[in-house]
Design a protein around this motif. Structure first.
Motif, PDB file in Angstrom:
ATOM      1  N   ALA A  55       0.860  -1.201   0.000  1.00 31.78           N
ATOM      2  CA  ALA A  55       0.000   0.000   0.000  1.00 31.78           C
ATOM      3  C   ALA A  55       0.889   1.242   0.000  1.00 31.78           C
ATOM      4  CB  ALA A  55      -0.898   0.002   1.227  1.00 31.78           C
ATOM      5  N   VAL A  56       0.494   2.253  -0.736  1.00 29.89           N
ATOM      6  CA  VAL A  56       1.357   3.437  -0.852  1.00 29.89           C
ATOM      7  C   VAL A  56       0.680   4.707  -0.336  1.00 29.89           C
ATOM      8  CG1 VAL A  56       2.786   2.569  -2.732  1.00 29.89           C
ATOM      9  CG2 VAL A  56       0.622   3.723  -3.257  1.00 29.89           C
ATOM     10  N   CYS A  57      -0.493   4.558   0.274  1.00 35.17           N
ATOM     11  CA  CYS A  57      -1.142   5.715   0.873  1.00 35.17           C
ATOM     12  C   CYS A  57      -2.090   5.190   1.948  1.00 35.17           C
ATOM     13  CB  CYS A  57      -1.906   6.524  -0.181  1.00 35.17           C
ATOM     14  SG  CYS A  57      -3.098   5.566  -1.130  1.00 35.17           S
ATOM     15  N   ALA A  58      -2.702   6.085   2.706  1.00 33.34           N
ATOM     16  CA  ALA A  58      -3.663   5.664   3.731  1.00 33.34           C
ATOM     17  C   ALA A  58      -4.972   5.313   3.029  1.00 33.34           C
ATOM     18  CB  ALA A  58      -3.882   6.796   4.724  1.00 33.34           C
ATOM     19  N   ASN A  59      -5.419   4.060   3.206  1.00 36.44           N
ATOM     20  CA  ASN A  59      -6.574   3.574   2.453  1.00 36.44           C
ATOM     21  C   ASN A  59      -7.805   3.280   3.288  1.00 36.44           C
ATOM     22  OD1 ASN A  59      -5.377   3.256  -0.271  1.00 36.44           O
ATOM     23  ND2 ASN A  59      -3.969   1.934   0.861  1.00 36.44           N
ATOM     24  N   PHE A  60      -7.565   2.862   4.527  1.00 35.44           N
ATOM     25  CA  PHE A  60      -8.662   2.424   5.385  1.00 35.44           C
ATOM     26  C   PHE A  60      -8.218   2.720   6.818  1.00 35.44           C
ATOM     27  CE2 PHE A  60     -11.454  -0.743   7.461  1.00 35.44           C
ATOM     28  CZ  PHE A  60     -12.635  -0.504   6.758  1.00 35.44           C
ATOM     29  N   PRO A  61      -9.105   3.255   7.670  1.00 39.76           N
ATOM     30  CA  PRO A  61      -8.639   3.666   8.996  1.00 39.76           C
ATOM     31  C   PRO A  61      -8.047   2.486   9.767  1.00 39.76           C
ATOM     32  CG  PRO A  61     -10.879   4.443   8.554  1.00 39.76           C
ATOM     33  CD  PRO A  61     -10.533   3.499   7.451  1.00 39.76           C
ATOM     34  N   ARG A  62      -6.814   2.691  10.238  1.00 45.32           N
ATOM     35  CA  ARG A  62      -6.125   1.622  10.973  1.00 45.32           C
ATOM     36  C   ARG A  62      -6.857   1.260  12.262  1.00 45.32           C
ATOM     37  NH1 ARG A  62      -1.357  -1.211   8.863  1.00 45.32           N
ATOM     38  NH2 ARG A  62      -1.208  -0.150   6.893  1.00 45.32           N
ATOM     39  N   ASP A  63      -7.632   2.219  12.805  1.00 49.91           N
ATOM     40  CA  ASP A  63      -8.328   1.930  14.067  1.00 49.91           C
ATOM     41  C   ASP A  63      -9.734   1.353  13.832  1.00 49.91           C
ATOM     42  OD1 ASP A  63      -9.455   4.193  13.022  1.00 49.91           O
ATOM     43  OD2 ASP A  63      -9.169   5.454  14.801  1.00 49.91           O
ATOM     44  N   HIS A  64     -10.098   1.091  12.603  1.00 53.35           N
ATOM     45  CA  HIS A  64     -11.436   0.557  12.296  1.00 53.35           C
ATOM     46  C   HIS A  64     -11.482  -0.944  12.617  1.00 53.35           C
ATOM     47  CE1 HIS A  64     -15.087  -0.379  10.045  1.00 53.35           C
ATOM     48  NE2 HIS A  64     -15.296   0.927   9.910  1.00 53.35           N
ATOM     49  N   VAL A  65     -12.596  -1.395  13.189  1.00 51.42           N
ATOM     50  CA  VAL A  65     -12.684  -2.824  13.573  1.00 51.42           C
ATOM     51  C   VAL A  65     -12.565  -3.767  12.375  1.00 51.42           C
ATOM     52  CG1 VAL A  65     -13.998  -2.545  15.706  1.00 51.42           C
ATOM     53  CG2 VAL A  65     -15.207  -2.767  13.514  1.00 51.42           C
ATOM     54  N   LEU A  66     -12.746  -3.250  11.174  1.00 51.19           N
ATOM     55  CA  LEU A  66     -12.609  -4.120  10.007  1.00 51.19           C
ATOM     56  C   LEU A  66     -11.197  -4.084   9.408  1.00 51.19           C
ATOM     57  CD1 LEU A  66     -16.058  -3.613   8.230  1.00 51.19           C
ATOM     58  CD2 LEU A  66     -15.266  -5.617   9.510  1.00 51.19           C
ATOM     59  N   HIS A  67     -10.303  -3.250   9.965  1.00 47.65           N
ATOM     60  CA  HIS A  67      -8.922  -3.259   9.455  1.00 47.65           C
ATOM     61  C   HIS A  67      -8.233  -4.526   9.956  1.00 47.65           C
ATOM     62  CE1 HIS A  67      -4.997  -2.245   8.074  1.00 47.65           C
ATOM     63  NE2 HIS A  67      -5.386  -1.068   7.623  1.00 47.65           N
ATOM     64  N   ALA A  68      -7.844  -5.367   9.015  1.00 46.68           N
ATOM     65  CA  ALA A  68      -7.314  -6.684   9.379  1.00 46.68           C
ATOM     66  C   ALA A  68      -5.800  -6.758   9.211  1.00 46.68           C
ATOM     67  CB  ALA A  68      -8.002  -7.760   8.541  1.00 46.68           C
ATOM     68  N   GLY A  69      -5.105  -5.610   9.242  1.00 48.46           N
ATOM     69  CA  GLY A  69      -3.649  -5.620   9.184  1.00 48.46           C
ATOM     70  C   GLY A  69      -3.113  -5.666   7.766  1.00 48.46           C
ATOM     71  N   GLY A  70      -1.828  -6.046   7.637  1.00 49.39           N
ATOM     72  CA  GLY A  70      -1.136  -5.896   6.364  1.00 49.39           C
ATOM     73  C   GLY A  70      -0.742  -7.201   5.700  1.00 49.39           C
ATOM     74  N   ASP A  71      -1.205  -8.324   6.203  1.00 53.30           N
ATOM     75  CA  ASP A  71      -0.747  -9.602   5.655  1.00 53.30           C
ATOM     76  C   ASP A  71      -1.879 -10.341   4.957  1.00 53.30           C
ATOM     77  OD1 ASP A  71       0.728 -11.771   5.013  1.00 53.30           O
ATOM     78  OD2 ASP A  71       1.016 -12.499   7.066  1.00 53.30           O
ATOM     79  N   LEU A  72      -1.771 -10.447   3.635  1.00 48.70           N
ATOM     80  CA  LEU A  72      -2.816 -11.142   2.868  1.00 48.70           C
ATOM     81  C   LEU A  72      -2.651 -12.661   2.937  1.00 48.70           C
ATOM     82  CD1 LEU A  72      -5.192 -11.099   0.854  1.00 48.70           C
ATOM     83  CD2 LEU A  72      -3.528 -10.857  -0.990  1.00 48.70           C
ATOM     84  N   GLU A  73      -1.428 -13.129   3.164  1.00 46.12           N
ATOM     85  CA  GLU A  73      -1.125 -14.558   3.045  1.00 46.12           C
ATOM     86  C   GLU A  73      -2.122 -15.470   3.797  1.00 46.12           C
ATOM     87  OE1 GLU A  73       0.691 -16.012   0.888  1.00 46.12           O
ATOM     88  OE2 GLU A  73       0.346 -18.004   1.744  1.00 46.12           O
TER      89      GLU A  73
END
Ligand SMILES: Cc1ncc(C[n+]2csc(CCOP(=O)(O)OP(=O)(O)O)c2C)c(N)n1
Ligand SMILES: [Mg+2]
Length: 556
Positions: A254-272
């Motif tokens: 990701a190269v910009c802020a896309n989804f609020p990091r504090d949102h309950v649906l933010h699931a972190g940075g690992d797709l694997e």
């Protein structure tokens, strides 16, 4: 307006009609007609873009990129002939990757001094000719490149170049405007103003088909690299994700802020963990989700939501789409959300976020207890002291740390510098130009700092009243290069002898000392206890209008 209108006026008239706020220039002799036009307009009180004289092409282009990241509107960039274009090419390529619109122009001569008009100067004959024209040089790293061959077509060429630049995928467009064309008399016919591009969204049937896929899914996931780049993109994604109850992964790419990091649906940075577990993967502005590209999800259907899914500048791209929703991404997400029924209760939906929050906290506790200054501590201090800042990031091995621990929850609050190293200060200056009332922080590696044209960049900051906080994550090496060597040769000769080439920066000068000649604030931090006080002093300096460089000696 008194004085005979010429190609220089045509350029200014067309950039004004295109809505350019600025012309960022690293000068060359071809631009005298433009300077003359601007002098006349300033004298006569006529509208025109503000003109910035900059002392390096990377600064001119990088500032246009930073400005465009925030405003999403294309600006004018004037460089010199072939050499200025080539010097700016790394930054132009960066703008192409970042999807930032701009019209870049430089010149050639068509008469070489043998024509009837004013003498272009012998340098065009002896030093500056480019076989095929400079637009041939620009073609591989721009969306479109051509010569503007006549003053009669010049204004419309600029208009069209600016419209092309802002169409998806937005990016830099190049015009070679020969000096003879710039000096040619122009009839000053009115130039049509450029209006905003129209909206596009998929057909109701296509949208309904995707809604059906979502409703049938039991374990869907959204992946996005750049939805925040779209106007209203973050809000639209929040609306979409919440309407259907779908977690969002914001991968390291990701190269910009896309989804609020504090949102309950933010699931972190690992797709694997999702690749085999998910039954529906929604790629929203995600150009390269799987790595290696052949990594195939076990059972997921894949929906691609993107204005231009197949990026023309990418050589190899594997999306594995089962369905596409093309067109404006924010509009598409809003149209989908409008069709959502009552939000489905998915068991464990918020677990992913809770796991990520716990992992972030654990990393911060570990960093606080570590010997020396851990990079995580630097980011936490920045988050605490400069929560309202826009962060521009040109770190390498620390970029994941920056993204993850900044915890950005607002659109346009974080931008990663794309393309080659050395543009970070310039991009941050452009961001500051567009967001004068926000503090702007540049996080940067020591190697990346050394790649920047530091003198021209700091001079641009001083001359144009654009204070930055520059925080150097200084590990005294190109750490990434050493890691790469070890990856390929874990038991090689370099490991045996300790001779590692391509990474040592231990002999570097004091980076904070570069502040002094510009009357700026510079500090070097070597102890964790000094970190917050130093950043505090630096932020005060920035809030008072003076750039600060804080050179932090980090432990890794
Ligand atoms: C213009 C350009 N030249 C070379 C590189 C290759 N390169 C990638 S990372 C890197 C080192 C960066 O060093 P630093 O900023 O100190 O970050 P670290 O690796 O220490 O985290 C280099 C040389 C590049 N990306 N761009
Ligand atoms: Mg380094």
């Amino acid at each position: 307006m008194t004085g005979v209108p010429d190609g220089g006026d045509a350029v200014i008239e067309a950039f004004t009609a295109a809505g350019a706020d600025y012309i960022f220039s690293s000068p060359g002799s071809e631009w005298a007609p433009v300077w003359e036009s601007l002098a006349r307009r300033h004298r006569d009180g006529l509208p025109c873009p503000s003109y910035l004289d900059l002392t390096h092409e990377t600064v001119a282009v990088g500032m246009a990129t930073g400005y465009g990241l925030v405003t999403r509107r294309g600006q004018g960039v004037l460089l010199h002939a072939g050499p200025g274009l080539l010097q700016g090419s790394v930054a132009i390529h960066g703008a192409l990757l970042a999807g930032v619109p701009m019209v870049v122009a430089s010149s050639e001569s068509t008469t070489y001094g043998d024509g009837p008009g004013p003498d272009p100067g012998g340098q065009w004959y002896r030093n500056l000719s480019v076989v095929g024209g400079p637009h041939v040089l620009a073609a591989p790293f721009t969306k479109w490149a051509n010569q503007a061959a006549s003053v009669h077509t010049l204004p419309t060429m600029v208009t069209r170049a600016s419209e092309l630049a802002s169409r998806a995928p937005a990016g830099p467009v190049y015009l070679n405007i020969p000096l003879e064309v710039l000096l040619e008399p122009w009839d000053a016919a009115p130039v049509q103003p450029v209006v905003a591009r129209g909206t596009t969204v998929s057909s109701p049937a296509d949208l309904a088909a995707v809604v059906a896929l979502i409703e049938a899914a039991t374990n869907p996931v959204i992946v996005t690299e750049t939805v925040g780049r779209e106007e209203g993109g973050m809000d639209a994604l929040v609306g979409f994700a919440t309407a259907f109850g779908i977690p969002v992964v914001e991968p390291n790419s990701a190269v910009c802020a896309n989804f609020p990091r504090d949102h309950v649906l933010h699931a972190g940075g690992d797709l694997e963990p999702w690749v085999d577990a998910a039954d529906l993967i929604l790629l929203v502005n995600c150009r390269a989700p799987f790595y290696p590209p052949s990594r195939k999800p076990a059972r997921a259907r894949i929906v691609v939501i993107d204005d231009v899914p197949q990026r023309p500048h990418i050589v190899y791209q594997v999306l594995r789409a089962d369905a596409y929703l093309e067109g404006g991404v924010a509009e598409t997400l809003r149209a989908l959300a409008a069709q959502a029924g009552p939000a489905p209760g998915r068991p464990g939906l918020e677990d992913h976020h809770a796991i990520e929050v716990a992992a972030v906290l654990a990393a911060e506790e570990k960093a606080a207890a570590a010997v020396g200054i851990d990079p995580v501590q630097v980011v936490v201090a920045l988050r605490e002291l400069a929560g309202d800042a826009i962060v521009v990031d040109e770190t390498i091995t620390h970029s994941r740390v920056v993204q993850r621990h900044l915890q950005r929850s607002q659109p346009d609050s974080y931008f990663y510098v794309q393309g080659g190293l050395g543009q970070g200060i310039a991009v941050a200056l452009g961001v500051k130009l567009a967001a004068a009332d926000r503090p702007v922080v540049l996080t940067i590696g020591d190697g990346a700092f050394l790649y920047n044209p530091v003198i021209p960049s700091l001079e641009a900051a001083r001359a144009n009243g654009l204070p930055l906080l520059i925080v150097v994550f200084n590990n005294h090496e190109y750490r990434s290069m050493k890691m790469n060597h070890l990856r390929f040769y874990p038991q090689g000769a370099a490991v045996q002898t300790g001779e590692f080439l391509g990474h040592d920066l231990s002999g570097q000068p004091s980076l904070a000392a570069f502040a002094e000649p510009f009357g700026m604030h510079g500090e070097t931090v070597t102890a964790a206890s000094e970190l917050e006080p130093a950043l505090d002093r630096a932020l005060k300096s920035v809030r008072n209008g003076t750039t600060a460089i804080v050179n932090v000696h980090v432990s890794r």
